[in-house]
Structures are given as structure tokens and as C-alpha cells.
Design an enzyme around this catalytic site. Structure first.
Site, mmCIF file in Angstrom:
data_model
loop_
_atom_site.group_PDB
_atom_site.id
_atom_site.type_symbol
_atom_site.label_atom_id
_atom_site.label_comp_id
_atom_site.label_asym_id
_atom_site.label_seq_id
_atom_site.Cartn_x
_atom_site.Cartn_y
_atom_site.Cartn_z
ATOM 1 N N LYS A 264 -59.490 21.788 28.485
ATOM 2 C CA LYS A 264 -60.168 22.220 27.250
ATOM 3 C C LYS A 264 -59.784 23.651 26.883
ATOM 4 C CE LYS A 264 -64.506 21.505 28.384
ATOM 5 N NZ LYS A 264 -64.370 20.922 29.739
ATOM 6 N N ARG B 266 -73.260 21.065 25.424
ATOM 7 C CA ARG B 266 -72.994 20.373 26.678
ATOM 8 C C ARG B 266 -74.115 19.403 27.028
ATOM 9 N NH1 ARG B 266 -69.238 24.014 29.382
ATOM 10 N NH2 ARG B 266 -68.588 23.238 31.408
ATOM 11 N N ARG C 259 -56.222 24.606 40.624
ATOM 12 C CA ARG C 259 -56.224 25.466 39.432
ATOM 13 C C ARG C 259 -56.363 26.941 39.790
ATOM 14 N NH1 ARG C 259 -60.075 24.140 34.353
ATOM 15 N NH2 ARG C 259 -61.829 24.473 35.774
ATOM 16 N N ARG D 75 -61.594 29.933 40.405
ATOM 17 C CA ARG D 75 -62.992 30.062 39.993
ATOM 18 C C ARG D 75 -63.897 29.581 41.121
ATOM 19 N NH1 ARG D 75 -63.530 27.349 34.077
ATOM 20 N NH2 ARG D 75 -65.441 26.676 35.104
ATOM 21 N N ARG E 207 -70.232 19.275 39.197
ATOM 22 C CA ARG E 207 -69.905 19.492 37.779
ATOM 23 C C ARG E 207 -69.543 18.174 37.100
ATOM 24 N NH1 ARG E 207 -65.397 23.642 38.126
ATOM 25 N NH2 ARG E 207 -65.293 23.542 35.866
HETATM 26 P P1 AMP Z 1 -66.673 26.160 31.640
HETATM 27 O O1 AMP Z 1 -65.873 27.416 31.687
HETATM 28 O O2 AMP Z 1 -66.807 25.595 30.255
HETATM 29 O O3 AMP Z 1 -66.220 25.131 32.642
HETATM 30 O O4 AMP Z 1 -68.184 26.571 32.073
HETATM 31 C C1 AMP Z 1 -68.446 27.089 33.342
HETATM 32 C C2 AMP Z 1 -69.930 27.014 33.641
HETATM 33 O O5 AMP Z 1 -70.660 27.781 32.682
HETATM 34 C C3 AMP Z 1 -70.549 25.626 33.573
HETATM 35 O O6 AMP Z 1 -70.362 24.878 34.766
HETATM 36 C C4 AMP Z 1 -72.014 25.986 33.342
HETATM 37 O O7 AMP Z 1 -72.624 26.431 34.524
HETATM 38 C C5 AMP Z 1 -71.904 27.168 32.394
HETATM 39 N N1 AMP Z 1 -71.884 26.715 30.974
HETATM 40 C C6 AMP Z 1 -70.866 26.835 30.093
HETATM 41 N N2 AMP Z 1 -71.191 26.324 28.894
HETATM 42 C C7 AMP Z 1 -72.466 25.863 29.024
HETATM 43 C C8 AMP Z 1 -73.371 25.201 28.150
HETATM 44 N N3 AMP Z 1 -73.045 24.891 26.891
HETATM 45 N N4 AMP Z 1 -74.613 24.900 28.627
HETATM 46 C C9 AMP Z 1 -74.979 25.218 29.885
HETATM 47 N N5 AMP Z 1 -74.158 25.798 30.774
HETATM 48 C C10 AMP Z 1 -72.919 26.133 30.358
#
Ligand code: AMP
Length: 223
Positions: free
Chosen positions: A13, A88, A127, A161, A172
């Protein structure tokens, strides 16, 4: 254009969002990046989010929705945006609809990136992400940087990460299936979803995405 990008962790993404946002001249808004920036700056919001992120859980809606809306208020998002990682869950999707309706606007499309689960696991396991820019993504087997742990694009440090650790990834993925996948049906009811395969070279996927978004837009206009 106002677009939402959905897909499991590891679907690419962030990478696709960066290219698509550039092609479409709209800002790439990633709630994950916003949270990570808050954490590295030591803000109160970052402190609230950290434990949830470390465990691979969703940060509570009260925190997330406000942060996303604040970002959407900024001038660069006035004529369009690409949302990556927000909404989300269904409550966030409904909140976004209310927010957009309150501004007299709506989404133009929801791009759903499909990847088989075993591929997702392989992608995330190796990654490595650049500390300077989360769109600079490498892989220990599939996309090695020229110099180990150094970003080819900007010389930044590459790191894994915390939430890419295997035990976090399992959670996740569960969270994705339970909380996030239902929003695809929610948006299907609005006729907004275009689904593409996220397998193949990055540029191929970007091209596929651009074609699908254009076709989806034309279909809606002629409906
Ligand atoms: P990402 O970088 O999009 O994979 O997001 C990393 C982490 O940030 C996720 O696993 C959540 O813990 C938090 N996060 C990101 N976007 C959201 C969202 N829209 N709602 C809740 N938690 C979020």
C-alpha cells in the site's frame, strides 16, 4: 481525486500510494506514517498510539479519526487525497463519510489491493523500511539495497518495523480480516470498489491501479 487504498499488511500500500499520489498530484496520507511521526517526535498522541501499534492492534478510533480529519483539513488535501491505512474499520469509514458529506464532497474510488496470504507473510518477513521515507521499501531477498541497511534512494538507515516481527504480523493479519475487510463490502454498497492484484513488479501494479481507477470513475459517471 479522493481515493482510499485498502489491502492487507504487506500488500504494498505504502509503495503504491506514493506512486499513485505522484501520478495524480494528490497528497499521500498514511495514518501509520502520521502515528510513527508522532512517536518519533514524542508527542502525547504518539504516546497514546505506541502500545497499540507495537502489539499490531488498531489505535482507538477516538484518537485516529481526529488525527485523520486534522490532516484532511490541511490545504494540500483540498482538491484530493489518497488515504493509505484509513479507514481501517467500519466506524472509521462511517466517520469519514460524515466528514466528507459535511464538506459537500465524497470519495471517487476505493482501491482494493489483493495479495495471497503466503505472499504477504514472505513480503513482511524480509521487509526493511527507510527511516527517512516509508515509501522507500526494500526486502532482504527480493529487493536488496546495494549496501546492507542503507537506502538506495536517499542514504537513510533501513530498519525492520517493530510490528513486522512474525508474532505481530499474525495479529495484524487477524485484525485486518476481522476489522478492515468488512469495509470493502461497506464501500461496495456505494459502488466505489475496484479490486486489482498486487502481484508483480511495482510499476506494473501502479499501471494496473491507474487503469482500474480510471475505468471505475468512467463507469460511475456514465451510471
Ligand atoms: P500501517 O503503517 O498502515 O501498517 O499502520 C501501522 C499501525 O498503525 C497499525 O498496525 C495500527 O496499529 C496503526 N494504525 C494505522 N492506521 C490506523 C487506523 N486507521 N486505525 C487504527 N490504527 C491505525
Amino acid at each position: 481525486m479522493r481515493i482510499v487504498l485498502v489491502g492487507p499488511p504487506g500488500a504494498g500500500k505504502g509503495t503504491q500510494a506514493a506512486f499513485l499520489a505522484k501520478n495524480l498530484s494528490i497528497p499521500h496520507i498514511s495514518t501509520g506514517d502520521l502515528f510513527r511521526a508522532n512517536i518519533s517526535q514524542g508527542t502525547e498522541l504518539g504516546k497514546q498510539a505506541k502500545a497499540y501499534m507495537d502489539a499490531g492492534n488498531l489505535v482507538p478510533d477516538e484518537v485516529t479519526i481526529g488525527m485523520a480529519e486534522d490532516r484532511l483539513e490541511q490545504a494540500d488535501a483540498a482538491n484530493g487525497f489518497l488515504l493509505d491505512g484509513f479507514p481501517r474499520n467500519e466506524a472509521q469509514a462511517r466517520a469519514l463519510d460524515v466528514y466528507l458529506a459535511g464538506h459537500g464532497i465524497g470519495l471517487d474510488g476505493v482501491l482494493d489491493l489483493e495479495v495471497p496470504e503466503d505472499e504477504v507473510v514472505k513480503r513482511i518477513a524480509g521487509r526493511r523500511v527507510c527511516r527517512n521515507d516509508s515509501a522507500h521499501v526494500f526486502h532482504v531477498d527480493y529487493k536488496k539495497p546495494a549496501v546492507e541497511d542503507v537506502c538506495d534512494e536517499c542514504g537513510g538507515e533501513l530498519y525492520r518495523r517493530d510490528d513486522d516481527a512474525p508474532d505481530k504480523v499474525r495479529n495484524r493479519l487477524e485484525v485486518y480480516h476481522r476489522e478492515t475487510e468488512p469495509i470493502i463490502d461497506y464501500y461496495k454498497q456505494q459502488g466505489l470498489v475496484v479490486t486489482i492484484s498486487a502481484l508483480g513488479a511495482v510499476a506494473e501494479v501502479t499501471e494496473r491501479a491507474m487503469t482500474a481507477l480510471r475505468a471505475g470513475g468512467e463507469q460511475r459517471r456514465s451510471a
